[in-house]
Write a protein that holds these residues in place. Structure first.
Motif, PDB file in Angstrom:
ATOM      1  N   LYS A 156      -4.394  -2.673  -7.008  1.00 53.62           N
ATOM      2  CA  LYS A 156      -4.061  -3.982  -7.573  1.00 53.62           C
ATOM      3  C   LYS A 156      -4.407  -5.095  -6.592  1.00 53.62           C
ATOM      4  CE  LYS A 156      -0.330  -2.474 -10.673  1.00 53.62           C
ATOM      5  NZ  LYS A 156       1.135  -2.524 -10.941  1.00 53.62           N
ATOM      6  N   TRP A 157      -4.192  -4.845  -5.305  1.00 49.69           N
ATOM      7  CA  TRP A 157      -4.538  -5.843  -4.281  1.00 49.69           C
ATOM      8  C   TRP A 157      -6.050  -6.078  -4.252  1.00 49.69           C
ATOM      9  CZ3 TRP A 157      -7.237  -6.061   0.399  1.00 49.69           C
ATOM     10  CH2 TRP A 157      -6.950  -7.164   1.217  1.00 49.69           C
ATOM     11  N   ILE A 158      -6.827  -4.982  -4.294  1.00 52.27           N
ATOM     12  CA  ILE A 158      -8.284  -5.111  -4.333  1.00 52.27           C
ATOM     13  C   ILE A 158      -8.714  -5.857  -5.593  1.00 52.27           C
ATOM     14  CG2 ILE A 158     -10.456  -3.835  -4.528  1.00 52.27           C
ATOM     15  CD1 ILE A 158      -9.390  -3.583  -1.767  1.00 52.27           C
ATOM     16  N   GLN A 159      -8.089  -5.521  -6.701  1.00 51.73           N
ATOM     17  CA  GLN A 159      -8.429  -6.169  -7.975  1.00 51.73           C
ATOM     18  C   GLN A 159      -8.214  -7.682  -7.892  1.00 51.73           C
ATOM     19  OE1 GLN A 159      -5.819  -5.368 -11.320  1.00 51.73           O
ATOM     20  NE2 GLN A 159      -7.586  -5.027 -12.658  1.00 51.73           N
ATOM     21  N   ALA A 160      -7.106  -8.096  -7.295  1.00 48.83           N
ATOM     22  CA  ALA A 160      -6.837  -9.527  -7.144  1.00 48.83           C
ATOM     23  C   ALA A 160      -7.853 -10.181  -6.216  1.00 48.83           C
ATOM     24  CB  ALA A 160      -5.420  -9.728  -6.604  1.00 48.83           C
ATOM     25  N   LEU A 161      -8.275  -9.435  -5.200  1.00 37.73           N
ATOM     26  CA  LEU A 161      -9.265  -9.945  -4.253  1.00 37.73           C
ATOM     27  C   LEU A 161     -10.600 -10.234  -4.943  1.00 37.73           C
ATOM     28  CD1 LEU A 161      -9.302 -10.342  -1.109  1.00 37.73           C
ATOM     29  CD2 LEU A 161     -10.371  -8.094  -0.978  1.00 37.73           C
ATOM     30  N   THR A 175      -9.016  -0.080 -11.285  1.00 37.26           N
ATOM     31  CA  THR A 175      -8.947  -0.212 -12.738  1.00 37.26           C
ATOM     32  C   THR A 175      -8.000  -1.347 -13.119  1.00 37.26           C
ATOM     33  OG1 THR A 175      -7.048   1.239 -13.102  1.00 37.26           O
ATOM     34  CG2 THR A 175      -9.202   2.297 -12.824  1.00 37.26           C
ATOM     35  N   GLU A 176      -7.873  -1.569 -14.428  1.00 39.98           N
ATOM     36  CA  GLU A 176      -6.967  -2.605 -14.918  1.00 39.98           C
ATOM     37  C   GLU A 176      -5.523  -2.317 -14.521  1.00 39.98           C
ATOM     38  OE1 GLU A 176      -9.019  -0.830 -16.675  1.00 39.98           O
ATOM     39  OE2 GLU A 176     -10.382  -2.096 -17.855  1.00 39.98           O
ATOM     40  N   SER A 213     -17.414  -1.112 -16.212  1.00 44.32           N
ATOM     41  CA  SER A 213     -17.605  -0.335 -14.988  1.00 44.32           C
ATOM     42  C   SER A 213     -16.438  -0.626 -14.055  1.00 44.32           C
ATOM     43  CB  SER A 213     -18.936  -0.681 -14.315  1.00 44.32           C
ATOM     44  OG  SER A 213     -18.967  -2.034 -13.886  1.00 44.32           O
ATOM     45  N   TYR A 214     -16.315   0.181 -12.983  1.00 49.36           N
ATOM     46  CA  TYR A 214     -15.208   0.023 -12.048  1.00 49.36           C
ATOM     47  C   TYR A 214     -15.727   0.068 -10.612  1.00 49.36           C
ATOM     48  CZ  TYR A 214     -12.210   1.078 -16.058  1.00 49.36           C
ATOM     49  OH  TYR A 214     -11.585   1.063 -17.278  1.00 49.36           O
ATOM     50  N   HIS A 215     -15.158  -0.808  -9.790  1.00 49.18           N
ATOM     51  CA  HIS A 215     -15.421  -0.732  -8.354  1.00 49.18           C
ATOM     52  C   HIS A 215     -14.790   0.548  -7.821  1.00 49.18           C
ATOM     53  CE1 HIS A 215     -16.814  -4.910  -8.291  1.00 49.18           C
ATOM     54  NE2 HIS A 215     -15.771  -5.205  -9.048  1.00 49.18           N
ATOM     55  N   ALA A 216     -15.493   1.211  -6.911  1.00 45.09           N
ATOM     56  CA  ALA A 216     -14.966   2.439  -6.300  1.00 45.09           C
ATOM     57  C   ALA A 216     -15.076   2.301  -4.786  1.00 45.09           C
ATOM     58  CB  ALA A 216     -15.743   3.658  -6.786  1.00 45.09           C
ATOM     59  N   ILE A 217     -13.923   2.249  -4.113  1.00 50.06           N
ATOM     60  CA  ILE A 217     -13.869   2.129  -2.661  1.00 50.06           C
ATOM     61  C   ILE A 217     -13.844   3.537  -2.079  1.00 50.06           C
ATOM     62  CG2 ILE A 217     -12.728   0.955  -0.759  1.00 50.06           C
ATOM     63  CD1 ILE A 217     -13.559  -0.869  -3.081  1.00 50.06           C
ATOM     64  N   ILE A 218     -14.657   3.769  -1.030  1.00 46.15           N
ATOM     65  CA  ILE A 218     -14.867   5.149  -0.590  1.00 46.15           C
ATOM     66  C   ILE A 218     -15.154   5.200   0.901  1.00 46.15           C
ATOM     67  CG2 ILE A 218     -17.382   5.179  -0.952  1.00 46.15           C
ATOM     68  CD1 ILE A 218     -16.952   7.938  -2.369  1.00 46.15           C
ATOM     69  N   LYS A 219     -14.940   6.361   1.515  1.00 47.60           N
ATOM     70  CA  LYS A 219     -15.312   6.591   2.917  1.00 47.60           C
ATOM     71  C   LYS A 219     -16.707   7.193   2.934  1.00 47.60           C
ATOM     72  CE  LYS A 219     -14.528   6.945   7.405  1.00 47.60           C
ATOM     73  NZ  LYS A 219     -13.429   7.779   7.932  1.00 47.60           N
ATOM     74  N   GLY A 220     -17.674   6.410   3.404  1.00 46.33           N
ATOM     75  CA  GLY A 220     -19.053   6.874   3.428  1.00 46.33           C
ATOM     76  C   GLY A 220     -19.364   7.659   4.687  1.00 46.33           C
ATOM     77  N   ILE A 274       0.838  -1.199   0.000  1.00 45.01           N
ATOM     78  CA  ILE A 274       0.000   0.000   0.000  1.00 45.01           C
ATOM     79  C   ILE A 274       0.876   1.253   0.000  1.00 45.01           C
ATOM     80  CG2 ILE A 274      -0.244   0.204   2.517  1.00 45.01           C
ATOM     81  CD1 ILE A 274      -3.252   0.821   2.022  1.00 45.01           C
ATOM     82  N   SER A 275       2.074   1.131  -0.583  1.00 48.66           N
ATOM     83  CA  SER A 275       2.969   2.288  -0.676  1.00 48.66           C
ATOM     84  C   SER A 275       2.449   3.306  -1.688  1.00 48.66           C
ATOM     85  CB  SER A 275       4.380   1.847  -1.056  1.00 48.66           C
ATOM     86  OG  SER A 275       4.369   1.180  -2.312  1.00 48.66           O
ATOM     87  N   THR A 276       1.594   2.834  -2.628  1.00 49.41           N
ATOM     88  CA  THR A 276       0.948   3.738  -3.588  1.00 49.41           C
ATOM     89  C   THR A 276      -0.514   3.343  -3.718  1.00 49.41           C
ATOM     90  OG1 THR A 276       1.353   2.349  -5.542  1.00 49.41           O
ATOM     91  CG2 THR A 276       3.102   3.897  -4.903  1.00 49.41           C
ATOM     92  N   TRP A 277      -1.325   4.285  -4.149  1.00 49.57           N
ATOM     93  CA  TRP A 277      -2.742   3.975  -4.387  1.00 49.57           C
ATOM     94  C   TRP A 277      -2.870   2.947  -5.507  1.00 49.57           C
ATOM     95  CZ3 TRP A 277      -5.783   5.118  -0.670  1.00 49.57           C
ATOM     96  CH2 TRP A 277      -5.619   6.278   0.079  1.00 49.57           C
ATOM     97  N   GLN A 278      -1.986   3.008  -6.472  1.00 54.11           N
ATOM     98  CA  GLN A 278      -2.024   2.057  -7.574  1.00 54.11           C
ATOM     99  C   GLN A 278      -1.825   0.629  -7.060  1.00 54.11           C
ATOM    100  OE1 GLN A 278       1.142   2.368 -10.479  1.00 54.11           O
ATOM    101  NE2 GLN A 278      -0.119   1.502 -12.098  1.00 54.11           N
ATOM    102  N   ASN A 279      -0.847   0.446  -6.176  1.00 49.10           N
ATOM    103  CA  ASN A 279      -0.580  -0.886  -5.634  1.00 49.10           C
ATOM    104  C   ASN A 279      -1.753  -1.404  -4.806  1.00 49.10           C
ATOM    105  OD1 ASN A 279       1.907  -0.971  -6.835  1.00 49.10           O
ATOM    106  ND2 ASN A 279       3.060  -0.461  -4.987  1.00 49.10           N
ATOM    107  N   PHE A 280      -2.341  -0.523  -4.005  1.00 48.03           N
ATOM    108  CA  PHE A 280      -3.479  -0.952  -3.190  1.00 48.03           C
ATOM    109  C   PHE A 280      -4.643  -1.378  -4.088  1.00 48.03           C
ATOM    110  CE2 PHE A 280      -7.086   0.269  -0.173  1.00 48.03           C
ATOM    111  CZ  PHE A 280      -7.049  -0.959   0.458  1.00 48.03           C
TER     112      PHE A 280
END
Length: 643
Positions: free
Chosen positions: A263-268, A418-419, A354-361, A255-261
Motif C-alpha cells: 500500500k505504501w508503494i502504491q501511494a508512492l 495490487t489494489e 498490469s501490476y508493478h512487481a518489486i523484486i531482488k535481482g 511494513i508489519s505486513t507485505w500488504q501494508n508495504f
C-alpha cells in the motif's frame, strides 16, 4: 532500483564493560591487537579474524536512528585486503557521518598509521549506469604492506530516513570471529522484530521504562569456507531487523505486513502513471489493428524496447519513486522502476491491467521470507495477469523476448503491488528449453593434420544474452573471448560472420583455420579429439560429505552435430565409443557414425541440465557424472591412410 539500506546495530564487549563509550576506552585488552594471540582454531581457513566488533543502534522513532561502530580486525593475507577499507554512505538531507577514526597496527600490536575523517575521500555514489544520485560516499583505504596487519575503525552515523533496521552479517566467507556483539535499543511499542539465519544466537533482553534493549553475542566462531557452487546466504550467519512503522524521505509507512508495504508503494506511485490525452490517443491508434490484448502488450513492449533506454537515476524518495511516465515518454530514458511504470502506463492507455512487481535481482538471490516483511528488494519488473497466462516483463532490457525473465529475476518471490496492497508471488521458473545452445560444426581435415571448420551456433535465453553481449565487444576481444568461452583449440585464424538475431534466437557464425588440428600423428595414423569445442567443461572435486546445495545459473539444453570430412586417401580406424550417461538432474549422450561412401564421421552430442539447484545429497552422484562426461569428451578418433 536502489534500496537505501544500512547495517545498523550495537555490540557490547563482554569484558565487564557497559556502553559504547567504554568500547573506545584504553581498557580494551591489548592482546586483541596482537596477531600472535589469535587462537589456532580461528586461523584455520581464515583470511581475517574479527578480534572485537561492537555495533550499537539507538532507534529514536520511525525511520530515525543513530549508530556507533567499533571494530578490530586482523588481516592474515592479501585475500582480506578489503578489510582495510571502509566505505560509508550518506545523504545531505537524511543521513550523516559524525566522527571517524582508523588505526593500523603491525603484528606486535604497535600502531603504525592513523587516519581521520578529514582524510576520507568524499565523492558521489554515481558509478556505472547511474548518472544521477542524491547519495555520496566517504572512503578510507589503507594499503597493507605486510601480514598479519590489524585495522581498527571507530565511527558513528545518524539517520533520519530508514525503511528497516538492516542486517547484522556476523561473519563473512573465510573469516573467523573472536568477539562480536550487537545491541539494539528501541521503544517497546515500536513493533521490533528480528529474523535469524544460519545461527541459533539468541539475544538477552532488558527493559528500562519504555525502552527495550536487545544484546546478541557471538564468540569463537571458526571460519566458514564456502563450498564450490554454494550461495553465501545458505551458510553465513546473519540476523535481520525491522520495525512495524517507518518513515522514509518524510513519507510514513507500515511494513508489519507485505500488504501494508504494498500500500505504501502504491501511494508512492499514485501520481506518476498518466500521459496526455493526445498521447493516449496516439498509443490507441498504434494498436487498433491488433486483435488480442496479448498482441497489443507485445507490440507496446517492443515499442518501448526500441525507443527507450535504461539509465539508473537515484533521485527523489531514496531512488524508490519513479519519474513520471510523461517524463520518460519525452526524454526516452529511465531506470528499472521508471521504465516499468512507463510500460504500465502504455498498457493502461489500451485498457490492459498490469501490476508493478518489486523484486531482488541477481542470480540465485536469497528469496524473501514470507513471515518477515522487510525491504530487501533492489529491482522492479512488471506483471500482466492475462487469464490463464500470467506474463512477466523485464523492462530494462532492449533485447529480452516478450514474456521472458531469465536468471536475474526468475524463480523467486516478488512483491506484487495490487489494489489491495502488496502480495508475495512467485516468478516463473525456467526450464532447459528456455536456455538452449544448439550448434552445427563442419570440419574438413587436411592430410597434413590441418583443418578448416565452420560453426553455426543458435542460442536462446541466457546463451542468447551472452552472445549479444559478446557482439558489443571490439572484434579482437570477441575472438579472444570466444576461444576462451568455448575452450577451443587455438586456431591459426578466426573469422566472425554476421548472422541473424530474430524470434528469440541469436545465431553466431564462425570460420576457423587450423595449421595443426590433429593431436598426434604416428606413422600412417592421425589421432583427433573429434570436435572443435566441448559441450560441457565443468568438473567438481570429490568431497567426503557435501554440506550445501550446488547452484548453477540456470537449467539448460546443449547440443552439437559435428560433421568431419576425412582427407582423401584416409579412412576410419577407430571411432570413439558411443556414450549414454545420466544422473538425477541431467544426461549426456554422444553417438558417432562413419559414412564410408561420403568418407565422413558425424557425431551428435547432447547435454541437458534439468535443474539449476542440485541438493547436497546428490552432489557425489553429480561429481561422478561430470567426470564421466569429461572422459567421454576426451575419446579419440583415429584415422589412417588407406593401404
Amino acid at each position: 532500483m536502489k534500496i537505501f539500506k544500512h547495517l545498523l546495530a550495537l555490540l557490547v564487549l563482554g569484558f565487564g564493560f557497559n556502553g559504547f563509550a567504554i568500547a573506545q576506552d584504553k581498557k580494551i585488552p591489548a592482546e586483541l591487537y596482537v596477531a600472535s594471540t589469535i587462537p589456532d582454531s580461528l586461523k584455520e581457513d581464515a583470511n581475517s579474524v574479527v578480534r572485537y566488533y561492537m555495533e550499537e543502534m539507538i532507534v529514536k522513532g520511525p525511520g530515525k536512528a543513530t549508530m556507533q561502530v567499533h571494530s578490530i580486525i586482523t588481516i592474515l593475507n592479501e585475500k582480506a585486503n578489503n578489510e582495510a577499507e571502509e566505505v560509508l554512505s550518506y545523504n545531505k538531507k537524511f543521513s550523516s557521518v559524525g566522527s571517524f577514526e582508523m588505526k593500523v597496527y603491525n603484528a606486535a600490536g604497535v600502531m603504525i598509521k592513523k587516519y581521520k575523517k578529514s582524510e576520507m575521500y568524499d565523492h558521489s555514489a554515481v558509478s556505472g549506469e547511474t548518472i544521477v544520485s542524491d547519495d555520496r560516499l566517504l572512503v578510507m583505504s589503507h594499503t597493507v604492506a605486510s601480514y598479519p596487519t590489524t585495522v581498527e575503525f571507530i565511527y558513528d552515523e545518524d539517520y533520519k530516513s530508514l525503511m528497516d533496521l538492516g542486517q547484522w552479517t556476523i561473519q563473512h566467507d573465510e573469516q573467523s570471529v573472536q568477539n562480536s556483539y550487537y545491541r539494539v535499543s528501541i521503544a517497546n511499542n515500536a513493533g521490533f522484530r528480528y529474523l535469524t539465519k544460519n545461527t541459533t544466537i539468541k539475544p538477552v533482553k532488558t527493559s528500562a521504562g519504555v525502552t527495550d534493549s536487545y544484546l546478541w553475542q557471538a564468540s569463537n566462531l571458526k571460519a566458514i569456507k564456502l563450498e564450490d557452487g554454494a550461495e553465501s546466504w545458505q551458510v553465513l550467519p546473519a540476523i535481520s531487523f525491522a520495525t512495524s512503522d517507518f518513515e522514509y524521505y518524510g513519507m510514513p509507512g507500515n511494513i508489519s505486513t507485505w500488504q501494508n508495504f504494498g500500500k505504501w508503494i502504491q501511494a508512492l506511485y499514485a501520481d506518476v502513471s498518466t500521459l496526455s490525452p493526445a498521447r493516449v490517443a496516439e498509443i490507441q491508434k498504434m494498436t487498433e489493428g491488433l486483435k488480442t490484448d496479448k498482441e497489443k502488450a507485445k507490440f507496446l513492449y517492443e515499442y518501448m524496447q526500441r525507443n527507450m533506454r535504461y539509465v539508473s537515476i537515484q533521485l527523489g524518495i531514496g531512488g524508490l519513486k519513479p519519474f513520471p511516465a510523461a517524463f520518460v515518454d519525452e526524454k526516452k530514458y529511465g531506470d528499472c522502476k521508471a521504465l516499468s511504470n512507463y510500460m504500465y502506463t502504455l498498457l493502461k492507455a489500451v485498457n490492459i491491467q498490469s501490476y508493478h512487481a518489486i523484486i531482488k535481482g541477481g542470480e540465485n538471490e536469497q528469496p524473501a521470507d514470507v513471515s518477515f516483511p522487510v525491504n530487501q528488494f533492489n529491482h522492479e519488473i512488471l506483471c500482466i495477469p492475462f487469464k490463464g497466462d500470467t506474463t512477466w516483463l523485464e523492462c530494462t532490457s532492449s533485447t529480452a523476448p516478450f514474456g521472458k525473465l531469465g536468471p536475474f529475476t526468475e524463480n523467486r518471490n516478488a512483491l506484487l503491488v495490487t489494489e489491495e496492497g502488496g502480495k508475495l508471488v512467485n516468478t516463473p521458473k525456467s526450464t532447459g528449453a528456455d536456455h538452449q545452445f544448439k550448434s552445427e560444426v563442419h570440419i574438413v581435415l587436411n592430410a597434413d593434420g590441418g583443418a578448416k571448420a565452420k560453426l553455426k551456433l543458435f542460442n536462446t535465453g541466457e546463451y542468447r544474452s551472452q552472445y549479444i553481449g559478446i557482439a558489443a565487444m571490439k572484434l579482437d576481444d570477441q575472438k579472444e573471448y570466444l576461444i576462451r568461452l568455448l575452450n577451443m583449440k587455438q586456431p591459426s585464424a578466426l573469422e566472425l560472420v554476421p548472422a541473424d538475431d530474430k524470434d528469440g534466437v541469436k545465431e553466431v557464425d564462425i570460420e576457423l583455420v587450423y595449421e595443426k588440428f590433429c593431436d598426434i600423428a604416428a606413422g600412417n595414423k592421425n589421432f583427433y579429439r573429434p570436435r572443435v569445442f566441448d559441450l560441457w567443461r565443468l568438473t567438481v572435486p570429490v568431497l567426503e560429505k557435501r554440506k550445501t546445495d550446488f547452484y548453477f545459473d540456470h537449467p539448460l539444453q546443449k547440443s552439437c552435430v559435428t560433421t568431419i570430412d576425412l582427407p582423401a586417401g584416409f579412412e576410419v580406424e577407430t571411432l570413439p565409443t558411443n556414450q549414454s550417461l545420466k544422473f538425477s538432474y541431467g544426461n549426456y549422450e554422444v553417438n558417432y557414425v562413419y559414412d564410408a561412401a561420403k568418407n565422413q564421421v558425424v557425431s551428435t552430442a547432447k547435454f541437458n541440465l534439468t535443474s539449476q539447484v542440485v541438493p547436497a545429497a546428490k552432489y557425489n552422484e553429480m561429481q561422478v557424472y561430470m567426470d564421466a562426461v569429461a572422459k567421454a569428451q576426451n575419446k579419440k578418433l583415429v584415422i589412417r591412410k588407406k593401404a
